[in-house]
Motif scaffolding. Sequence first.
Motif, short mmCIF file in Angstrom:
data_model
loop_
_atom_site.label_atom_id
_atom_site.label_comp_id
_atom_site.label_asym_id
_atom_site.label_seq_id
_atom_site.Cartn_x
_atom_site.Cartn_y
_atom_site.Cartn_z
N VAL A 181 -6.68 3.35 5.21
CA VAL A 181 -6.32 4.71 5.56
C VAL A 181 -5.39 4.58 6.76
O VAL A 181 -4.40 5.43 6.46
CB VAL A 181 -7.62 5.32 6.30
N ILE A 182 -5.14 3.84 7.59
CA ILE A 182 -4.25 3.69 8.44
C ILE A 182 -3.02 3.34 7.88
O ILE A 182 -1.92 4.00 8.08
CB ILE A 182 -4.32 2.53 9.74
N ALA A 183 -3.01 2.30 7.11
CA ALA A 183 -1.88 2.03 6.32
C ALA A 183 -1.22 2.98 5.18
O ALA A 183 -0.02 3.34 5.37
CB ALA A 183 -2.10 0.67 5.38
N TYR A 187 0.86 -1.38 -0.06
CA TYR A 187 0.08 0.05 -0.10
C TYR A 187 0.89 1.35 0.01
O TYR A 187 0.93 1.91 0.95
CB TYR A 187 -0.85 -0.02 1.06
N SER A 188 1.56 1.45 -1.10
CA SER A 188 2.50 2.69 -1.30
C SER A 188 1.90 3.55 -2.50
O SER A 188 1.04 3.32 -2.85
CB SER A 188 3.93 2.25 -1.77
N LYS A 189 2.93 4.43 -2.22
CA LYS A 189 2.39 5.64 -3.43
C LYS A 189 2.39 5.01 -4.86
O LYS A 189 1.79 5.52 -5.72
CB LYS A 189 3.70 6.78 -3.16
N ASN A 190 3.17 3.98 -5.11
CA ASN A 190 3.51 3.72 -6.27
C ASN A 190 2.30 2.66 -6.80
O ASN A 190 1.77 2.65 -8.09
CB ASN A 190 4.68 2.60 -6.56
N MET A 191 1.45 2.44 -5.91
CA MET A 191 0.13 1.44 -6.11
C MET A 191 -1.01 2.60 -5.97
O MET A 191 -2.35 2.07 -6.06
CB MET A 191 0.01 0.67 -5.14
N ALA A 192 -1.02 3.90 -5.99
CA ALA A 192 -1.94 4.80 -5.88
C ALA A 192 -3.17 4.53 -6.99
O ALA A 192 -4.24 4.75 -6.73
CB ALA A 192 -1.61 6.28 -5.97
N LYS A 193 -2.88 4.09 -8.16
CA LYS A 193 -3.82 4.22 -9.19
C LYS A 193 -4.88 2.74 -8.85
O LYS A 193 -6.04 2.97 -8.97
CB LYS A 193 -3.25 3.88 -10.46
N VAL A 194 -4.17 1.95 -8.29
CA VAL A 194 -5.07 0.65 -7.79
C VAL A 194 -6.02 1.09 -6.49
O VAL A 194 -7.10 0.68 -6.66
CB VAL A 194 -3.97 -0.54 -7.55
N TYR A 195 -5.27 1.90 -5.74
CA TYR A 195 -6.06 2.38 -4.71
C TYR A 195 -7.46 3.24 -5.20
O TYR A 195 -8.54 2.97 -4.74
CB TYR A 195 -5.46 3.25 -3.84
N SER A 231 -9.64 11.92 7.67
CA SER A 231 -9.64 10.46 7.14
C SER A 231 -10.09 9.51 7.98
O SER A 231 -10.78 8.43 7.70
CB SER A 231 -8.17 10.09 6.30
N PHE A 232 -9.56 9.36 9.27
CA PHE A 232 -9.81 8.37 10.21
C PHE A 232 -11.17 8.45 10.69
O PHE A 232 -11.89 7.70 10.96
CB PHE A 232 -8.91 8.71 11.67
N ILE A 233 -11.82 9.92 11.00
CA ILE A 233 -13.05 9.93 11.38
C ILE A 233 -14.12 9.62 10.00
O ILE A 233 -14.96 9.02 10.46
CB ILE A 233 -13.45 11.51 11.81
N THR A 234 -13.65 9.97 8.95
CA THR A 234 -14.49 9.38 7.90
C THR A 234 -14.39 8.01 7.87
O THR A 234 -15.64 7.34 7.57
CB THR A 234 -13.93 10.22 6.70
N THR A 261 -20.19 -5.01 1.70
CA THR A 261 -20.17 -3.56 1.93
C THR A 261 -19.32 -3.31 3.34
O THR A 261 -18.50 -2.54 3.60
CB THR A 261 -21.37 -2.65 1.97
N VAL A 262 -19.90 -3.89 4.29
CA VAL A 262 -19.12 -3.87 5.60
C VAL A 262 -17.61 -4.35 5.35
O VAL A 262 -16.75 -3.53 5.96
CB VAL A 262 -19.69 -5.08 6.69
N LEU A 263 -17.53 -5.43 4.75
CA LEU A 263 -16.03 -5.81 4.56
C LEU A 263 -15.00 -4.75 3.94
O LEU A 263 -14.03 -4.44 4.23
CB LEU A 263 -15.62 -7.16 3.84
N LEU A 264 -15.76 -4.21 2.75
CA LEU A 264 -14.89 -3.17 2.20
C LEU A 264 -14.89 -1.93 2.75
O LEU A 264 -13.73 -1.29 2.83
CB LEU A 264 -15.95 -2.87 0.61
N SER A 265 -15.80 -1.64 3.82
CA SER A 265 -15.76 -0.65 4.74
C SER A 265 -14.26 -0.81 5.64
O SER A 265 -13.67 0.12 5.99
CB SER A 265 -16.98 -0.32 5.34
N PHE A 266 -14.56 -2.10 6.27
CA PHE A 266 -13.38 -2.25 7.15
C PHE A 266 -11.96 -2.12 6.31
O PHE A 266 -10.85 -1.68 6.67
CB PHE A 266 -13.41 -3.81 7.51
N VAL A 267 -11.88 -2.70 5.17
CA VAL A 267 -10.72 -2.74 4.19
C VAL A 267 -10.38 -1.05 4.04
O VAL A 267 -9.21 -0.60 4.06
CB VAL A 267 -10.80 -3.04 2.88
N VAL A 268 -11.34 -0.22 3.92
CA VAL A 268 -10.94 1.27 3.72
C VAL A 268 -10.31 1.73 4.93
O VAL A 268 -9.38 2.50 5.09
CB VAL A 268 -12.41 2.02 3.44
N GLY A 269 -10.91 1.48 5.94
CA GLY A 269 -10.38 1.94 7.42
C GLY A 269 -8.70 1.40 7.43
O GLY A 269 -8.05 2.37 7.95
N PHE A 270 -8.72 0.31 7.16
CA PHE A 270 -7.37 -0.37 7.52
C PHE A 270 -6.47 0.37 6.25
O PHE A 270 -5.25 0.64 6.77
CB PHE A 270 -7.24 -1.87 7.11
#
Length: 192
Positions: free
Chosen positions: A179-181, A62-70, A124-127, A168-177
């Motif tokens: 954001v932390i990453a 999860y780095s800057k190089n992978m921004a397009k995938v994100y 970002s964390f709050i959202t 949706t719940v799983l993808l929301s969890f992934v988004v949260g993680f």
Amino acid sequence: MLQTENQFYKLILMFILVLLIPAAIADVQVIIGAQSTVLMIIEAVVMIVSLISAFVYILKGYSKNMAKVYKVFMYSFLLAEVLGLIASLTIDIATGALPIVLGAIIIIAIALLAFIKDFGKTNSFITAAVLLVASFVSYFTGAGAHPGVVRGGEDIINTSIGLLQSTTVLLSFVVGFLVIAKYVDKTARGTK
């Protein structure tokens, strides 16, 4: 394989990667489900794109190089949720206002994270937290409002609704993680 030395993050990454597989299987079940509407099928296909993007993004680091995938991950998740809200408005099942409000909150949270550049760590964390809470509440209120959302029940379409909401719940969890990453990676690179 996983681009982190931190064992805690590596464990969480592996956990997420393992959960993405049953989520993709659930979406395939929606696609082949006899009672799924056309919008639900399109939503499931877009969610699979989002799941695959998340898988690649996590696996490749999860780095800057992978921004397009994100971005593909976030945009496809957003599109899936917009389609889901439209689908929920067109299905002839009494839902009330709460699922619509929660769907709008989920869409707004994803859009904020996807489109606002330099949103900031705290915002970002709050959202991401609001997104996760809204997804959980939406899932559990949907489970109560539609008999069989979780287990199959009286109306087969409710199974498709439940499968999509669980993704949706799983993808929301992934988004949260993620954001932390993202901020762990920025800290490691010495950027803000």
